[in-house]
Design a protein around this motif. Structure first.
Motif, PDB file in Angstrom:
ATOM      1  N   LEU A 172       0.824  -1.207   0.000  1.00 28.52           N
ATOM      2  CA  LEU A 172       0.000   0.000   0.000  1.00 28.52           C
ATOM      3  C   LEU A 172       0.865   1.267   0.000  1.00 28.52           C
ATOM      4  N   LEU A 231       1.138   6.539  -6.838  1.00 31.21           N
ATOM      5  CA  LEU A 231       0.031   7.447  -7.158  1.00 31.21           C
ATOM      6  C   LEU A 231       0.452   8.902  -6.971  1.00 31.21           C
ATOM      7  N   ASP A 243      -1.014  18.126  -6.092  1.00 28.89           N
ATOM      8  CA  ASP A 243      -2.351  17.603  -5.808  1.00 28.89           C
ATOM      9  C   ASP A 243      -2.411  16.944  -4.425  1.00 28.89           C
ATOM     10  N   TRP A 299      -4.519  18.350  -0.995  1.00 31.83           N
ATOM     11  CA  TRP A 299      -5.537  17.602  -0.253  1.00 31.83           C
ATOM     12  C   TRP A 299      -5.036  17.216   1.125  1.00 31.83           C
ATOM     13  N   PRO A 306     -13.853   9.356   0.223  1.00 30.05           N
ATOM     14  CA  PRO A 306     -12.722   8.730  -0.479  1.00 30.05           C
ATOM     15  C   PRO A 306     -12.695   9.102  -1.957  1.00 30.05           C
ATOM     16  N   SER A 307     -13.852   9.318  -2.543  1.00 27.83           N
ATOM     17  CA  SER A 307     -13.882   9.603  -3.976  1.00 27.83           C
ATOM     18  C   SER A 307     -13.514  11.049  -4.288  1.00 27.83           C
ATOM     19  N   SER A 356     -10.745  12.723  -3.930  1.00 26.63           N
ATOM     20  CA  SER A 356      -9.484  12.836  -4.657  1.00 26.63           C
ATOM     21  C   SER A 356      -8.695  11.563  -4.420  1.00 26.63           C
ATOM     22  N   THR A 357      -7.657  11.371  -5.231  1.00 23.69           N
ATOM     23  CA  THR A 357      -6.846  10.176  -5.052  1.00 23.69           C
ATOM     24  C   THR A 357      -6.194  10.181  -3.680  1.00 23.69           C
ATOM     25  N   GLY A 406      -8.690   9.152  -1.185  1.00 27.22           N
ATOM     26  CA  GLY A 406      -8.919   7.718  -1.344  1.00 27.22           C
ATOM     27  C   GLY A 406      -7.877   6.916  -0.592  1.00 27.22           C
ATOM     28  N   ILE A 407      -6.619   7.264  -0.800  1.00 30.99           N
ATOM     29  CA  ILE A 407      -5.566   6.467  -0.166  1.00 30.99           C
ATOM     30  C   ILE A 407      -5.531   6.758   1.326  1.00 30.99           C
ATOM     31  N   PHE A 444      -8.187   7.397   3.280  1.00 27.63           N
ATOM     32  CA  PHE A 444      -9.228   6.602   3.935  1.00 27.63           C
ATOM     33  C   PHE A 444      -8.890   5.108   3.891  1.00 27.63           C
ATOM     34  N   THR A 445      -8.305   4.658   2.785  1.00 22.63           N
ATOM     35  CA  THR A 445      -7.982   3.234   2.696  1.00 22.63           C
ATOM     36  C   THR A 445      -6.921   2.845   3.720  1.00 22.63           C
ATOM     37  N   LEU A 459      -7.773   0.631   6.980  1.00 13.78           N
ATOM     38  CA  LEU A 459      -7.178  -0.693   7.167  1.00 13.78           C
ATOM     39  C   LEU A 459      -6.411  -0.748   8.491  1.00 13.78           C
ATOM     40  N   GLN A 507     -16.071   4.564  -5.374  1.00  8.32           N
ATOM     41  CA  GLN A 507     -15.829   5.502  -6.478  1.00  8.32           C
ATOM     42  C   GLN A 507     -14.494   6.234  -6.387  1.00  8.32           C
ATOM     43  N   THR A 508     -13.496   5.615  -5.774  1.00  4.06           N
ATOM     44  CA  THR A 508     -12.160   6.200  -5.871  1.00  4.06           C
ATOM     45  C   THR A 508     -11.629   5.935  -7.272  1.00  4.06           C
ATOM     46  N   PHE A 528      -8.087   4.927  -7.992  1.00  2.50           N
ATOM     47  CA  PHE A 528      -6.696   4.512  -7.906  1.00  2.50           C
ATOM     48  C   PHE A 528      -6.186   3.977  -9.239  1.00  2.50           C
ATOM     49  N   TYR A 578     -12.564  11.182  -9.982  1.00  4.83           N
ATOM     50  CA  TYR A 578     -11.528  12.198  -9.831  1.00  4.83           C
ATOM     51  C   TYR A 578     -10.391  11.979 -10.832  1.00  4.83           C
TER      52      TYR A 578
END
Ligand code: HEM
Ligand SMILES: [Cu+2]
Lengths: 199, 569
Positions: free
Chosen positions: A36, A43, A51, A55, A125-126, A128-129, A132-133, A135-136, A140, B234-235, B237, B253
């Motif tokens: 990860l 990413l 970017d 964020w 999470p959606s 921005s990238t 997303g990462i 929250f992931t 986890l 809806q991410t 990656f 995004y």
């Protein structure tokens, strides 16, 4: 024939079965979070300039700092609980283990406020990238915290620590193993904190 | 823990929720054989379509829709699930879950696995993962259809993928628990006197395999979590900016990377191919030594070779990605490592061949399968070299040549080795031998039809026929010259299915009526043969095992018989 080396160490390896088992398990965990983290780096490089930093600045650093301290404290009380068992002081063990569980719960509560704070501002999470990462990875990590709490809670409650009276040595080993896991989860957070909040 | 059997176990405890490694091994064995059979059936439906495009599939056509014709969406579903099931639910659980579980503790003189309860948890996690995969066929969305590789962006949009990802998480958990257990068992529970270089090669194969599973699977789990997020949260990656799907801009995004998935996926999936082959090599090594009545030639170099293979398998993954425009430096690196990793495989295979030299070979059924493994794996391995060189891979990538190459490794390679293992250890598991006559009736047709299926794939692939084509190439001009092979291959596949009938008959008949045997029907040296057949529940051996010698001391000069068991002074 009993399975050997459950409590005593095998002479030529110097390990008990569960000690080796937890190390192998942690190696696989390192590969999981390593995968990860590499995804994060990949990413970040692929994202448009600035970017991730943009964020990232939306995260709440004070809360995360408190959480870092909370987790480090929980690691310390975890060690103390094991040390108490080594010194055959079961009451102290109960106290320190209780404290560990308390710190873990504080971590989760703070995390809960962090998450809902984001949701209130319409950040998901959606969004921005980076988000997303974020929250992931933290999600986890939280699952790992919860998993640890279940195991430690079991050893804390009366039906889980009956083993102390029957097989004290084995019970002490279990706490040590649980401790190794807990330090690992702590360590993951020590990595997460700078790369998500500070970079 | 029920190590000492002072309490009676009821049926459920004894056969279903057992923590005895032998029962769990057999559970794994039965389940994985059923999955192998199912994966094979999926493939036969596909092969029908490839041979006779647009004609209704006989017998089961009704399941596929009103016309009985296999439609493209379902072809993709069957293809993806054939790959997934064969690898993750068939071969690995059979090689590691069944053989690893059953044989490893016996070969190291241990009473059980180090963690019996985790062992049972591993099986049940596998079982749940399998059920999810099977159930996905009946969900309204259907099963996954983005190939076993699940490349995004397609896999993010295609239906059925969510169930696949959730199923994979269970399978990964299962293999993690199982392989942890194998590592600890081998390190900790070796009987007194059983030093590392007295371990049978089978144990070494399982040991390296377990490390590969422990270290390579987690990155795929990470990737699966990310893909799951892409699908349900809806991410993006794995989705780049500005992506257009079905004529509309995708509303995410963006700024993600489909290549990230490929890296994470192949970081698992290349070691995974060694997970498929190392246990097979282990079985072949043991069977060859036993049936040549000679020590395995170059035992130490085989062991070092397999350890080296394990290390190297982590730094070759991008040879699956030469066509992604990775640039000279990266591509040269991965071409070089790929050439290097072929060396240990050659060492192992060559040692096996040399072991045959001057031997008075016993042509038993397990030996026939082990012997056939050698040239079949050889073909699979050698045809892999052109795929490891960027220049030739540009032509061969994603053609039937690739399908032919890796099937030579896994089907007449690994599957044959697993058959050898079944015939070889069946007497240990049941106390009865399998029928040699039926065994040979199984072997020879299988060998012929396997080659009938896979050899023409090289011809088609060299002619440029792509894999994953629903019509087998009908609509492409360049494929016309080689299309006639499609029917030939499909008929071979159906005959291969028929050739498995003697095998199933053999298992059932021999279980109840096979020739009764004692502890050591093959006059073998390794430790499992000193236990009763079948070994005692929960403890395997009557007494603590002590080991005095290496694994393959056959025909020792001066000994009074042609095998000197490890447990005899
Ligand atoms: C022995 C009988 C087998 C036959 C006749 C067979 C046949 C095939 C065929 C024809 C394809 C290509 C489908 C296409 O590209 O449209 C295929 C794909 C595949 N097979 Fe097999 N197979 C067999 C066994 C196995 C085994 C034992 C394994 C693995 C251990 C395996 C793993 C795969 C994989 C991973 C794919 C690729 C799926 C994809 O494209 O995503 N197969 N097989
Ligand atoms: Cu590869």
């Amino acid at each position: 024939m009993q399975i050997p080396y459950i409590t005593e160490e095998r002479p030529d390896t110097g390990l008990t079965n569960s000690k080796l088992g937890i190390w192998v398990f942690l190696a696989s965990e390192i590969m999981l979070f390593g995968g990860l983290f590499s995804a994060y780096v990949f990413l970040r490089i692929a994202a448009p300039e600035g970017d991730f930093a943009y964020w990232g600045s939306k995260l709440n650093i004070p809360m995360a700092t408190i959480n870092t301290l909370v987790l480090i404290s929980s690691s310390m009380t975890m060690i103390m609980s094991w040390a108490s068992l080594k010194m055959k002081d079961f009451e102290k063990y109960k106290m320190y283990m209780g404290l560990t569980l308390l710190f873990a719960s504080i971590f989760l509560v703070i995390k809960y406020f962090e998450y809902t704070g984001k949701f209130h501002h319409g950040i998901y999470p959606s969004s921005s990238t980076f988000m997303g990462i974020y929250f992931t990875l933290t999600g986890l990590h939280m699952l790992h915290i919860i998993g640890g709490m279940i195991v430690m809670g079991y050893f804390w409650l009366p039906f889980g620590n009956k083993m102390w009276t029957t097989e004290p040595e084995r019970f002490t080993n279990r706490i040590e193993i649980a401790g190794l896991y807990w330090h690992f989860v702590d360590l993951v957070w020590i990595f997460l904190f700078p790369i998500l909040y500070l970079l | 823990m029920s190590n000492d059997s002072h309490h009676e176990e009821n049926f459920l405890q004894k056969y279903i929720f057992s923590v005895d490694h032998k029962i769990i091994g057999i559970q794994y064995g039965i389940t994985s054989l059923m999955f192998l059979f199912f994966g094979f059936c999926l493939m036969m439906v596909m092969r029908w379509q490839l041979a006779y495009p647009e004609t209704p599939v006989p017998y089961i056509g009704g399941l596929l829709g009103e016309t009985g014709i296999l439609m493209p969406e379902i072809y993709n579903m069957l293809g993806a699930m054939h790959g997934t099931i064969m690898i993750f639910l068939g071969v690995v659980p059979l090689a590691v879950g069944a053989f690893g579980n059953y044989i490893v503790p016996l070969q190291i003189g241990a009473p059980d696995m180090a963690f019996p309860k985790l062992n049972a948890a591993s099986y049940w996690s596998y079982f749940i993962g399998g059920v999810i995969m099977l159930a996905s066929f009946f969900l309204p969305e259907g099963a996954a259809r983005s190939g076993w590789t699940s490349y995004p962006p397609l896999s993010i949009f295609e239906t059925g993928q969510t169930a696949w990802l959730i199923g994979m998480v269970f399978l990964i958990t299962s293999s993690l628990l199982g392989s942890m257990n194998i590592i600890v068992t081998i390190v900790q529970l070796r009987a007194p006197g059983l030093t590392w270089f007295r371990l049978p090669f089978f144990v070494w194969g399982q040991f390296v395999t377990a490390f590969l599973l422990v270290l390579a699977f987690p990155p795929l789990e990470a990737a699966a979590v990310l893909q799951l997020m892409d699908r349900v949260a809806q991410t993006s990656f794995f989705l780049p900016s500005g992506l257009v799907y079905s004529g509309a801009a995708v509303d995410v995004y963006g700024s993600g990377s489909p290549l990230l998935w490929q890296h994470l996926f192949w970081f698992l999936a290349h070691p995974e191919v060694y997970v498929l082959i190392l246990p097979a090599m282990g079985i072949v090594g043991d069977v060859i030594a036993n049936n040549t009545r000679k020590p395995l030639w170059g035992y130490k170099s085989i062991v070092y070779g397999s350890v080296f293979l394990g290390f190297m398998s982590f730094i070759v993954w991008a040879h699956h990605m030469f066509l992604t425009g990775m640039g000279q430096a990266m591509s040269s690196f991965f071409q070089t490592t790929t050439m290097i990793i072929s060396i240990p495989s050659v060492i192992i295979l060559t040692s096996f061949f040399i072991s045959l030299w001057g031997a008075s070979i016993r042509f038993t059924t397990p030996m026939l399968f082990a012997l056939a493994f050698l040239p079949m794996f050889g073909i699979g391995g050698l045809t892999g070299l052109p795929l490891g060189v960027g220049a030739s891979d540009i032509h061969l990538h994603d053609t039937y040549y690739v399908i032919g190459h890796f099937h030579y490794v896994v089907a007449p390679g690994t599957i044959f080795a697993l058959f050898a293992g079944i015939y070889y250890w069946f007497p240990k598991m049941t106390g009865r031998k399998m029928s040699e006559a039926l065994g040979k009736l199984h072997f020879w047709p299988s060998l012929i039809f396997m080659n009938g299926i896979f050899l023409p794939m090289f011809i088609q692939g060299l002619a440029g026929v792509s894999r994953r084509l629903y019509d087998g190439g009908q609509s492409y001009a360049h494929a016309q010259d080689v299309l006639q092979w499609n029917e030939f291959m499909s008929i071979s596949a159906f005959c291969l299915a028929a050739a498995q009938i003697p095998f199933f008959i053999n298992i059932f008949v021999s279980m109840f009526n096979g020739e009764k045997v004692g502890r050591n029907p093959w006059q073998s040296t390794t430790i499992e043969w000193s236990a009763p057949s079948p070994p005692l529940p929960h403890r395997n051996f009557e007494n603590q095992v002590e080991v005095y010698r290496g694994p393959y001391e056959y025909s020792v000069p001066g000994a009074d018989k042609d095998f000197s068991p490890q447990t005899e002074k």
